[in-house]
Every structure is written in C-alpha cells, then in structure tokens.
Design an enzyme around this catalytic site. Sequence first.
Site, mmCIF file in Angstrom:
data_model
loop_
_atom_site.group_PDB
_atom_site.id
_atom_site.type_symbol
_atom_site.label_atom_id
_atom_site.label_comp_id
_atom_site.label_asym_id
_atom_site.label_seq_id
_atom_site.Cartn_x
_atom_site.Cartn_y
_atom_site.Cartn_z
ATOM 1 C CG ASP A 46 -1.738 1.424 1.303
ATOM 2 O OD1 ASP A 46 -2.657 1.483 0.433
ATOM 3 O OD2 ASP A 46 -1.368 2.098 1.916
ATOM 4 C CE1 TYR A 51 0.875 7.816 3.328
ATOM 5 C CE2 TYR A 51 1.258 5.921 2.020
ATOM 6 C CZ TYR A 51 0.640 6.577 2.962
ATOM 7 O OH TYR A 51 -0.527 6.191 3.578
ATOM 8 C CE LYS A 77 -3.452 5.217 1.709
ATOM 9 N NZ LYS A 77 -2.343 4.500 1.304
ATOM 10 N N GLY A 234 -1.675 1.398 10.202
ATOM 11 C CA GLY A 234 -0.990 2.138 11.570
ATOM 12 C C GLY A 234 -1.335 1.094 12.739
ATOM 13 C CB SER A 238 2.268 6.982 15.270
ATOM 14 O OG SER A 238 1.016 7.376 14.445
ATOM 15 N N GLY A 239 3.920 3.925 16.096
ATOM 16 C CA GLY A 239 5.089 3.461 16.435
ATOM 17 C C GLY A 239 5.275 3.166 18.059
ATOM 18 C CB ILE A 240 3.259 4.626 21.033
ATOM 19 C CG1 ILE A 240 3.455 4.894 22.303
ATOM 20 C CG2 ILE A 240 1.890 4.181 20.658
ATOM 21 C CD1 ILE A 240 4.721 5.244 22.968
ATOM 22 C CG LEU A 241 0.836 -0.041 20.473
ATOM 23 C CD1 LEU A 241 -0.423 -0.410 20.037
ATOM 24 C CD2 LEU A 241 0.811 -0.493 21.890
ATOM 25 C CB ALA A 242 6.318 -0.992 16.981
#
Length: 336
Positions: A46, A51, A77, A234, A238-242
């Site tokens: 995707d 981007y 998109k 996501g 946005s990254g906080i869970l990684a």
Amino acid sequence: MSLKNLLPGRLGFGTAPLGNMFRAIPDDEARATVEAAWDHGIRFYDTAPFYGAGLAEERLGEVLAGKPRDEYVLSTKVGRVVLDEHETDVPDFGEKGGLFEHGNPNRILHEWTADATERSIEGSLKRLGTDRLDIVWVHDIAQDFHGDAWLQKFEEARTGAFRVLSRLRDEGVIKAWGLGVNKTEPIELTLALDEPQPDGFLLAGRYTLLDHEHALTRLLPMAQEQGVDMVVGGPYSSGILAGGTHFEYQQAPAEIVERVGKLKALAEKHAVSIKAAALQFSLAHPASAAVIPGATRPSRIAEDTAALNETVPAAFWTDLRAAGLVSPAAPLPNNA
C-alpha cells in the site's frame, strides 16, 4: 469485490515511512526493506502520492518492477496530485505537521474532483512503473487534515473521486476502491449513502490496542452489515506500540505512555511480544481483512512476520480484558 477474496494474505506492507516520514531514509535502506518484505512472502503493498510527494511510490515501484505483476496486490490513493514544480512554502498538513518534510520537494495539489482523481492515478502509475492498480483509496477526507471543512472535501470526493473509482471498478480497470482515512466518520457517512458503495476501507490508527472503542461501536457494525472489509493501517499507533515514541504522528502524551507501559507489563508476564499482541488484536475483528504496518528497516519486516505467527496464550487475552485494557466488546483471538 470482497477485500478478503482479493488480498493474498493477512499481512501487508504500508509504505508511508518510505516517503521519509519523520526522517530521511537512504535509498539503499528503503530498497532493502521492500526486498525484505518480498522475501518474507508479503504480497500486498500500500502506498500513496502523499507519502513524500511521490517518493514512496517511486521507491516501491523501483523494487516491484523486477517482480511478476500477477503475484502481488498493489493499492495507492487519490486526493493528492504531485506537481512537477517545487514547493516554495512550508506545506500545511493539518494535525500532521511536518510529517514528510524530508520527502520530495514537489508541490502537491490537494483535490478530490473527478479530473484530479484521473490525474492522480496517471501520476501514480508512472511513478510505480506499472500498468495497473488493484485497489484505490480516497485519501484523507477527514477532520485531521481539514478541520471543520472536512465535509466540503467529502462532498468534493463524493461527486468526484467516488464516481470515477466506481466507474473504473465497473469497467474492470481496478478491482476495488474505498476510503483511506484516519477517522471513522467519513467511512460511516459513505456507508450511509444511497450510491455505489466501496468494497472496503483502510482505517489507520483507529482499530488498535490503544484506540478502537469508537470504530467498534459505530463503524464496524455498519461495515459488517454491508459486507465491507477493513484493512487496518497504523496497527502500532504511529510507533508507540513497537518501541517508538510517536502516537498519532506526534510525541506520545503521558497518559498514552502510561497505558503502553501497562500493556507491555502484561505482555512480559505472558512472554508475549507487544507487536504480536498489536497485530493479532487488529486482525481479530471479523471485518479485518489485513493489517499493514510500515517499516524502514529490513529487520522490522522479520519482526512483523514473526509477530503475526507468534503463539499468544489465551490467558494473555483474558488478562488483557480483565485489566480493562481493551473494550469489553472487542473480539479477541482464541475467543478470549
């Protein structure tokens, strides 16, 4: 077409980071990351003109040019037309701030009319180096980019992009279309229309371990009733869970950091990786067709693949529910 029938697997690759989101990524690192996704069996990619003002599409297209076109599914998109001229002012991305400040310098036209939709697709095909797209999403017609004017943008898309994409689908030029947004309201509004309906939607950041209540109670029942599938973007918020520090594309606030700490503590108790918990939660809803985490390093692809296949004990999900860290109504793996 049902997205579940179209997509070749439950794990895809989101290319927003390849547009130099947050940082400038060397070309060889971006190329190696896409190659790693291919080598790990990922066949759903995707992307979007937005981007990095076409940079992600260019980088993705460079690698996929060497792959058999019939072996992967490609989505991009519409809503942003990348112009040949360079931007002279600081771009206004609403709540997203300087999200792609390290991307290409090209100016972007933000427009969802029929003409702009055709131009957007034409530009994407050129940058991707392909003769066809499988799925096209109508991008970002929501509050986070347009504030109170989002309904005007929605109407522009309804009379423009929606109709163009419906026609292209009916003609067999594309296989499916839908909305790609960070908010649920535009999708809810679309599903309520008495017009040609989308095949699915890409919902970023709104069906994650950290944020799922609104989608669960409002949007997803409508989607299930109409047989419309969801791609989860996501999944790591946005990254906080990684292991990152961003939430909603900004530095995570204290209450989110505290909640993530509780999630990680519970994961450690059960010897579960937080990535596995995040991906498998997002896929547990019956409407979920796939999840598309982004990455900028090859090692992250290996982590995502391992997280998808990791065995998570039922006791983890039971404890997660008991701790109040997920909605009581959220479907969980193993029917926990």
